[in-house]
Design a protein around this motif. Structure first.
Motif, PDB file in Angstrom:
ATOM      1  N   TYR A   1      52.452  33.195  41.597  1.00 10.28           N
ATOM      2  CA  TYR A   1      51.208  33.515  40.901  1.00 10.28           C
ATOM      3  C   TYR A   1      50.428  34.589  41.657  1.00 10.28           C
ATOM      4  CZ  TYR A   1      46.427  32.943  39.205  1.00 10.28           C
ATOM      5  OH  TYR A   1      45.165  33.180  38.723  1.00 10.28           O
ATOM      6  N   ASP A   2      50.315  34.446  42.964  1.00 11.73           N
ATOM      7  CA  ASP A   2      49.600  35.452  43.757  1.00 11.73           C
ATOM      8  C   ASP A   2      50.252  36.825  43.619  1.00 11.73           C
ATOM      9  OD1 ASP A   2      47.829  33.532  44.626  1.00 11.73           O
ATOM     10  OD2 ASP A   2      48.846  33.195  46.543  1.00 11.73           O
TER      11      ASP A   2
ATOM     12  N   SER B   1      41.599  38.575  38.542  1.00 11.47           N
ATOM     13  CA  SER B   1      40.610  37.710  39.190  1.00 11.47           C
ATOM     14  C   SER B   1      39.370  38.469  39.613  1.00 11.47           C
ATOM     15  CB  SER B   1      41.246  37.037  40.419  1.00 11.47           C
ATOM     16  OG  SER B   1      41.701  38.021  41.345  1.00 11.47           O
TER      17      SER B   1
ATOM     18  N   SER C   1      44.133  30.210  37.835  1.00 10.85           N
ATOM     19  CA  SER C   1      44.950  29.752  38.949  1.00 10.85           C
ATOM     20  C   SER C   1      46.369  29.599  38.409  1.00 10.85           C
ATOM     21  CB  SER C   1      44.443  28.408  39.513  1.00 10.85           C
ATOM     22  OG  SER C   1      44.768  27.341  38.627  1.00 10.85           O
ATOM     23  N   VAL C   2      47.275  29.184  39.235  1.00 10.68           N
ATOM     24  CA  VAL C   2      48.654  29.043  38.774  1.00 10.68           C
ATOM     25  C   VAL C   2      48.761  28.015  37.657  1.00 10.68           C
ATOM     26  CG1 VAL C   2      49.284  27.311  40.522  1.00 10.68           C
ATOM     27  CG2 VAL C   2      51.057  28.791  39.527  1.00 10.68           C
ATOM     28  N   THR C   3      47.837  27.066  37.600  1.00 10.61           N
ATOM     29  CA  THR C   3      47.902  26.001  36.600  1.00 10.61           C
ATOM     30  C   THR C   3      46.643  25.928  35.737  1.00 10.61           C
ATOM     31  OG1 THR C   3      47.109  24.390  38.226  1.00 10.61           O
ATOM     32  CG2 THR C   3      49.496  24.591  37.942  1.00 10.61           C
ATOM     33  N   GLU C   4      45.893  27.018  35.627  1.00  9.34           N
ATOM     34  CA  GLU C   4      44.717  27.009  34.759  1.00  9.34           C
ATOM     35  C   GLU C   4      44.510  28.407  34.178  1.00  9.34           C
ATOM     36  OE1 GLU C   4      40.169  25.265  34.651  1.00  9.34           O
ATOM     37  OE2 GLU C   4      40.981  25.961  36.563  1.00  9.34           O
TER      38      GLU C   4
ATOM     39  N   ASN D   1      49.805  27.419  32.996  1.00 10.55           N
ATOM     40  CA  ASN D   1      50.031  28.773  33.449  1.00 10.55           C
ATOM     41  C   ASN D   1      49.806  29.785  32.334  1.00 10.55           C
ATOM     42  OD1 ASN D   1      52.259  31.115  34.023  1.00 10.55           O
ATOM     43  ND2 ASN D   1      51.475  30.278  35.938  1.00 10.55           N
TER      44      ASN D   1
ATOM     45  N   PRO E   1      52.701  28.716  43.283  1.00 10.71           N
ATOM     46  CA  PRO E   1      51.455  29.432  43.603  1.00 10.71           C
ATOM     47  C   PRO E   1      51.691  30.774  44.284  1.00 10.71           C
ATOM     48  CG  PRO E   1      51.760  27.559  45.074  1.00 10.71           C
ATOM     49  CD  PRO E   1      52.807  27.431  44.016  1.00 10.71           C
TER      50      PRO E   1
END
Length: 421
Positions: free
Chosen positions: A27-28, A61, A316-319, A193, A24
């Motif tokens: 990802y940020d 985002s 998100s990191v997983t979506e 991801n 995560p």
């Protein structure tokens, strides 16, 4: 919290650490260094053809409004009132003269300028409307594709697209002499991801396996057309993370090969078109209906994929959200555009034979990448026979992972400390 590793430690020329899909903190960092410092595709020209037209979308985002002002200039602005941060537009698309915040009524022009503030006398001279427009991003356009960036010092879009521009021009020949237009879309999310999907559009290796159900659903002539893994196609690195995967070489330039036999699946369409158009134009329309013979990946969020736009948005990191946007001929024959929509539904549609199978594979990559630690994702297919063209472009066979390596090289440039944030 996993912590932020050095991005250089996660990527080699031929492999990547599996944590690139699930960290995560990484990802940020991507949301900042990639999605705020690169050109991000936001719209096609046909989405806002006239003054007053607008759409709402996202840059990374950040919710944004893409509008065309009274002078015809396109603006991309944060969908955030300068007063108390409420969104000023919730419609997906439309036509308007202004954007009015529903909370306190602040009104903004199509160019983002603050035009009106109710009961302004309450500010007793403490409000300068000229200093409080909607926040604007940098905007540039190439051949109908509209891009935006938070980075005011970014290189020009012309330079950024570089060697991808001729391929964009080829892709836009799907208008068959008319301008290309968007014809609606569907969108969905998958639990994985965003880079998993970025890899997919330049991956021919999976096609005969994942898309066997699609191949079983079409006639023998179409099956033969899509039997390209061992064909004469290729994948080419176009620079700046962009790549092209040519699957059907004879369909690269839709203005060529007009004397080729019309495929059986388009015979009925050709017969109908022949009632109103000369033979050469019929053949041009039919070739356009079938789509181009390549996928063009434009880093980081757009693919011009054979006959549609595929747009990714990290949630998100997983979506990840995926939009599949059908395209057609603006002013072209209705029966041709309808035929394109039916082909789009057959493969890309939510009940089609392609997208659901792709999404299942992406989901499995995400889940499988969580198994074990320090296990690499391999990116080495085709590396042993990769070569350079005279212009310096790296290329390899159509099933090579050359396009993935191109994207990850740009990923590393953007994520490195030198790139800044």
């Amino acid at each position: 919290m996993q912590g932020l590793p050095d991005p250089k430690s996660l990527l080699d020329d031929d492999r990547a650490d599996g944590s690139i899909y699930s960290n995560p903190d990484l990802y940020d960092m991507e949301m900042d260094r990639i999605f705020m410092h690169n050109w991000i595709w936001v719209a096609h020209r046909s989405d806002l053809p006239a003054p007053g037209d607008f759409i709402t979308t996202f840059v990374g985002s950040h919710p944004v409004i893409v509008s065309r002002d009274r002078k015809g200039v396109v603006h991309v602005m944060l969908n955030r009132c300068r007063h108390r941060a409420a969104t000023v537009c919730e419609l997906k698309h439309g036509k308007t003269a202004s954007f009015v915040c529903p909370y306190h009524g602040w009104a903004y022009g199509l160019d983002g300028a603050l035009r009106g503030v109710p009961h302004q006398e309450g500010y007793t001279g403490q409000l300068d409307k000229s200093k409080l427009p909607l926040i604007s991003l940098k905007v540039e356009e190439y051949n109908g594709l509209i891009f935006a960036s938070f980075d005011k010092d970014i290189m020009s879009l012309d330079e950024w697209l570089g060697r991808a521009k001729p391929w964009i021009d080829l892709f836009m020949k799907q208008g068959a002499g008319w301008p290309v237009k968007t014809m609606g879309e569907h969108k969905f999310t998958f639990p994985g991801n965003w880079k998993i999907q970025l890899e997919n559009t330049t991956d021919a290796y999976h096609f005969p396996i994942v898309h066997k159900s699609f191949l079983d659903s079409v006639d023998a002539e179409t099956q033969n057309t899509f039997d390209f893994v061992e064909g004469a196609g290729f994948v080419e690195d176009l620079g700046h993370g962009h790549s092209v995967m040519v699957m059907i070489p004879e369909l690269v330039d839709l203005d060529e090969g007009l004397d080729a036999p019309i495929p059986e699946r388009f015979a009925e369409l050709a017969a109908e078109l022949a009632k109103d158009y000369p033979d050469e134009q019929v053949r041009k329309i039919v070739r356009a209906v079938g789509g181009s013979g390549f996928n063009l990946n434009l880093f980081p969020n757009l693919a011009c994929s054979m006959a549609f736009f595929r747009v990714l948005r990290p949630l998100s990191v997983t979506e990840t959200e995926i939009r599949h946007i059908a395209i057609g001929m603006d002013g072209g024959p209705d029966i041709a555009n309808e035929a394109r929509l039916r082909l789009h539904e057959h493969f890309q549609g939510p009940m089609g034979f392609g997208t659901p199978d792709d999404a299942e594979a992406w989901d499995r990559v995400q889940r499988g990448s969580l198994a074990g630690k320090d296990i690499s994702i391999l990116l080495n297919r085709g590396l042993g026979h990769e070569a350079r063209r005279e212009d310096g472009n790296l290329f390899s066979d159509v099933s090579a992972e050359t396009g993935m390596r191109a994207a990850y090289r740009q990923w590393l440039i953007a994520m490195s400390e030198e790139a800044g944030a």
